[in-house]
Design an enzyme around this catalytic site. Structure first.
Site, PDB file in Angstrom:
ATOM      1  N   GLU A 278       0.860  -1.191   0.000  1.00 21.10           N
ATOM      2  CA  GLU A 278       0.000   0.000   0.000  1.00 21.10           C
ATOM      3  C   GLU A 278       0.890   1.232   0.000  1.00 21.10           C
ATOM      4  O   GLU A 278       1.717   1.410   0.902  1.00 21.10           O
ATOM      5  CB  GLU A 278      -0.929   0.019   1.213  1.00 21.10           C
ATOM      6  CG  GLU A 278      -1.860   1.222   1.214  1.00 21.10           C
ATOM      7  CD  GLU A 278      -2.829   1.251   2.391  1.00 21.10           C
ATOM      8  OE1 GLU A 278      -3.599   2.232   2.481  1.00 21.10           O
ATOM      9  OE2 GLU A 278      -2.815   0.309   3.212  1.00 21.10           O
TER      10      GLU A 278
ATOM     11  N   ASP B 151       4.800   5.196   3.579  1.00 22.72           N
ATOM     12  CA  ASP B 151       4.478   6.619   3.614  1.00 22.72           C
ATOM     13  C   ASP B 151       5.696   7.363   4.148  1.00 22.72           C
ATOM     14  O   ASP B 151       6.646   6.744   4.654  1.00 22.72           O
ATOM     15  CB  ASP B 151       3.251   6.893   4.492  1.00 22.72           C
ATOM     16  CG  ASP B 151       2.446   8.103   4.018  1.00 22.72           C
ATOM     17  OD1 ASP B 151       3.053   9.191   3.866  1.00 22.72           O
ATOM     18  OD2 ASP B 151       1.228   7.985   3.805  1.00 22.72           O
TER      19      ASP B 151
ATOM     20  N   ASP C  97      10.764   6.349   0.016  1.00 24.55           N
ATOM     21  CA  ASP C  97      10.298   6.446  -1.363  1.00 24.55           C
ATOM     22  C   ASP C  97       9.885   5.065  -1.869  1.00 24.55           C
ATOM     23  O   ASP C  97      10.718   4.144  -1.966  1.00 24.55           O
ATOM     24  CB  ASP C  97      11.420   7.014  -2.227  1.00 24.55           C
ATOM     25  CG  ASP C  97      10.961   7.406  -3.618  1.00 24.55           C
ATOM     26  OD1 ASP C  97       9.953   6.850  -4.086  1.00 24.55           O
ATOM     27  OD2 ASP C  97      11.616   8.270  -4.232  1.00 24.55           O
TER      28      ASP C  97
ATOM     29  N   ASP D 113      -1.684  12.022  -4.224  1.00 25.32           N
ATOM     30  CA  ASP D 113      -1.678  13.444  -4.560  1.00 25.32           C
ATOM     31  C   ASP D 113      -2.036  13.598  -6.036  1.00 25.32           C
ATOM     32  O   ASP D 113      -1.367  13.032  -6.900  1.00 25.32           O
ATOM     33  CB  ASP D 113      -0.292  14.028  -4.287  1.00 25.32           C
ATOM     34  CG  ASP D 113      -0.277  15.553  -4.302  1.00 25.32           C
ATOM     35  OD1 ASP D 113      -1.045  16.137  -5.100  1.00 25.32           O
ATOM     36  OD2 ASP D 113       0.478  16.148  -3.526  1.00 25.32           O
TER      37      ASP D 113
ATOM     38  N   LYS E 272      -2.241  20.803 -11.215  1.00 24.07           N
ATOM     39  CA  LYS E 272      -1.743  21.737 -12.229  1.00 24.07           C
ATOM     40  C   LYS E 272      -1.088  20.966 -13.377  1.00 24.07           C
ATOM     41  O   LYS E 272      -0.356  20.006 -13.158  1.00 24.07           O
ATOM     42  CB  LYS E 272      -0.751  22.711 -11.610  1.00 24.07           C
ATOM     43  CG  LYS E 272      -1.379  23.641 -10.570  1.00 24.07           C
ATOM     44  CD  LYS E 272      -0.356  24.611 -10.000  1.00 24.07           C
ATOM     45  CE  LYS E 272      -1.000  25.540  -8.972  1.00 24.07           C
ATOM     46  NZ  LYS E 272      -0.020  26.465  -8.363  1.00 24.07           N
TER      47      LYS E 272
ATOM     48  N   ASP F  75     -10.553  10.810  -5.819  1.00 20.67           N
ATOM     49  CA  ASP F  75     -11.738  11.653  -5.970  1.00 20.67           C
ATOM     50  C   ASP F  75     -11.460  12.805  -6.940  1.00 20.67           C
ATOM     51  O   ASP F  75     -12.248  13.742  -7.020  1.00 20.67           O
ATOM     52  CB  ASP F  75     -12.209  12.192  -4.614  1.00 20.67           C
ATOM     53  CG  ASP F  75     -11.182  13.114  -3.967  1.00 20.67           C
ATOM     54  OD1 ASP F  75      -9.985  13.038  -4.341  1.00 20.67           O
ATOM     55  OD2 ASP F  75     -11.559  13.896  -3.080  1.00 20.67           O
TER      56      ASP F  75
ATOM     57  N   THR G 264     -13.002   5.928   4.188  1.00 24.09           N
ATOM     58  CA  THR G 264     -12.142   6.665   5.112  1.00 24.09           C
ATOM     59  C   THR G 264     -12.760   8.011   5.476  1.00 24.09           C
ATOM     60  O   THR G 264     -13.679   8.500   4.811  1.00 24.09           O
ATOM     61  CB  THR G 264     -10.761   6.906   4.479  1.00 24.09           C
ATOM     62  OG1 THR G 264     -10.914   7.784   3.354  1.00 24.09           O
ATOM     63  CG2 THR G 264     -10.140   5.600   4.018  1.00 24.09           C
ATOM     64  N   ARG G 265     -12.237   8.603   6.524  1.00 29.24           N
ATOM     65  CA  ARG G 265     -12.702   9.920   6.941  1.00 29.24           C
ATOM     66  C   ARG G 265     -12.450  10.950   5.840  1.00 29.24           C
ATOM     67  O   ARG G 265     -13.310  11.791   5.540  1.00 29.24           O
ATOM     68  CB  ARG G 265     -11.983  10.332   8.231  1.00 29.24           C
ATOM     69  CG  ARG G 265     -12.376  11.702   8.753  1.00 29.24           C
ATOM     70  CD  ARG G 265     -11.664  11.977  10.072  1.00 29.24           C
ATOM     71  NE  ARG G 265     -10.207  11.842   9.934  1.00 29.24           N
ATOM     72  CZ  ARG G 265      -9.362  11.987  10.946  1.00 29.24           C
ATOM     73  NH1 ARG G 265      -9.808  12.233  12.153  1.00 29.24           N
ATOM     74  NH2 ARG G 265      -8.065  11.864  10.756  1.00 29.24           N
TER      75      ARG G 265
ATOM     76  N   GLU H  27     -12.258  10.372   2.641  1.00 28.85           N
ATOM     77  CA  GLU H  27     -13.201  10.122   1.564  1.00 28.85           C
ATOM     78  C   GLU H  27     -14.593  10.636   1.923  1.00 28.85           C
ATOM     79  O   GLU H  27     -15.296  11.224   1.088  1.00 28.85           O
ATOM     80  CB  GLU H  27     -13.264   8.628   1.269  1.00 28.85           C
ATOM     81  CG  GLU H  27     -14.148   8.254   0.094  1.00 28.85           C
ATOM     82  CD  GLU H  27     -14.126   6.772  -0.191  1.00 28.85           C
ATOM     83  OE1 GLU H  27     -14.842   6.342  -1.113  1.00 28.85           O
ATOM     84  OE2 GLU H  27     -13.385   6.035   0.497  1.00 28.85           O
TER      85      GLU H  27
END
Length: 316
Positions: free
Chosen positions: A136, A161, A188, A211, A215, A247, A284-285, A287
């Site tokens: 994950e 993470d 990484d 993320d 842009k 999303d 999730t919160r 989401e």
């Protein structure tokens, strides 16, 4: 009334203003060339001192970035400079670590944590006691990861993470839930995939709400790209699942497009579109907040093809 005394008597042809700076009182030697501009030299010395102070400050900050925030916990820059730099798909964040998160990092990191240093190949069967392992990438504060681990103790989750509070929070949540099938990796994910995993080592990949880099000039920083899928394909077993969720609709379209175009991945949807949210992915919160704002969440669910042309399974 007495006349004022002139403190700087002049000679014919000499400047009449007061002498300032370090040049006062220093006359050029007889036969010497043009007088040294001592004021300019002093300014240069001051600039040199300022540059030295800036360099020392930069060096102190560099050392601090390389030192762990918590002794025995995750390293600040685990891969250091011994692997080439690249365009990063993540934004390292520094935010406050709570007392509970700090305590979990100091106590549990030596048991369930590992740094992505790129200097060793992980033995996943030993690390996860023989369980199949899903990678994950990006777990936020770890609520969904801990819940998935508790709901499916027969699957190991290697959760990656760079967010220190989230790392501590996930460790605390896992301990509280009594789960032992989670390992937290710091650094990484590209270095992990490229340098630290054997070919066909993984039974799945999960990338939830990465993320979006909205842009246009930043789209090259998005994680789900053809080159990333080439690397992932070498580390996944045939039949392994790739599950992405976002999303951000333009990113969802890109995920679907690049996975569909890759010869080693097959869409689980017969119509070739997005998948409904699987029951194993909890809401999730983050989401829920997006849904409250009217965001539409898209899931993309593909499998690694059994065979076919594509990147060498042993290549780096």
């Amino acid at each position: 009334m007495s006349e004022p005394v002139n403190p700087t008597p002049t000679t014919p042809g000499a400047p009449t203003g007061p002498v300032t700076g370090l040049a006062a009182g220093r006359a050029p030697a007889a036969g010497a060339g043009p007088a040294l501009d001592v004021t300019t030299a002093a300014d240069a010395a001051l600039r040199s001192d300022e540059e030295a102070r800036r360099e020392a400050s930069f060096e102190r900050q560099r050392r601090l970035r390389q030192e762990p925030r918590f002794p025995g916990g995750p390293a600040a820059d685990p891969a250091g400079s011994h692997h080439e730099r690249r365009i990063r798909s993540f934004q390292p964040r520094r935010s406050r670590v709570t007392t509970g998160q700090e305590e979990a990092l100091q106590r549990l990191w030596p048991v369930w944590g590992l740094d992505i240093d790129g200097r060793r190949v992980l033995d996943l069967p030993t690390l996860f006691d023989g369980l199949p392992v899903v990678l994950e990438i990006g777990f936020g504060m770890g609520e969904a990861t801990a819940r998935m681990a508790a709901d499916d103790p027969s699957t190991g989750i290697l959760a990656v993470d760079v967010h220190t509070p989230g790392q501590g929070n996930l460790l605390a949540l896992a301990e509280r839930a009594g789960v032992t099938n989670v390992r937290v990796a710091n650094g990484d994910a590209i270095i992990l995939l490229r340098e630290m995993l054997e070919p066909a080592a993984l039974d799945g990949l999960r990338v939830y709400f990465p993320d979006p880099w909205p842009k246009t000039r930043h789209h090259k920083r998005r994680l789900i790209q053809p080159e990333f899928l080439d690397l992932v394909a070498r580390r996944l077993k045939p039949g392994a699942t790739v599950h992405c969720a976002t999303d951000w609709e333009p990113y969802a379209e890109q995920m679907l497009d690049v996975l569909t175009a890759h010869p080693l991945f097959e869409n689980t949807r017969p119509d070739g579109g997005f998948a409904p949210r699987p029951a194993f992915r909890p809401l999730t919160r983050f989401e829920g907040q997006g849904l409250d704002k009217g965001h539409v969440v898209h899931d993309v669910l593909f499998t690694r093809a059994e065979d076919g042309p594509g990147p060498s399974p042993t290549g780096h």
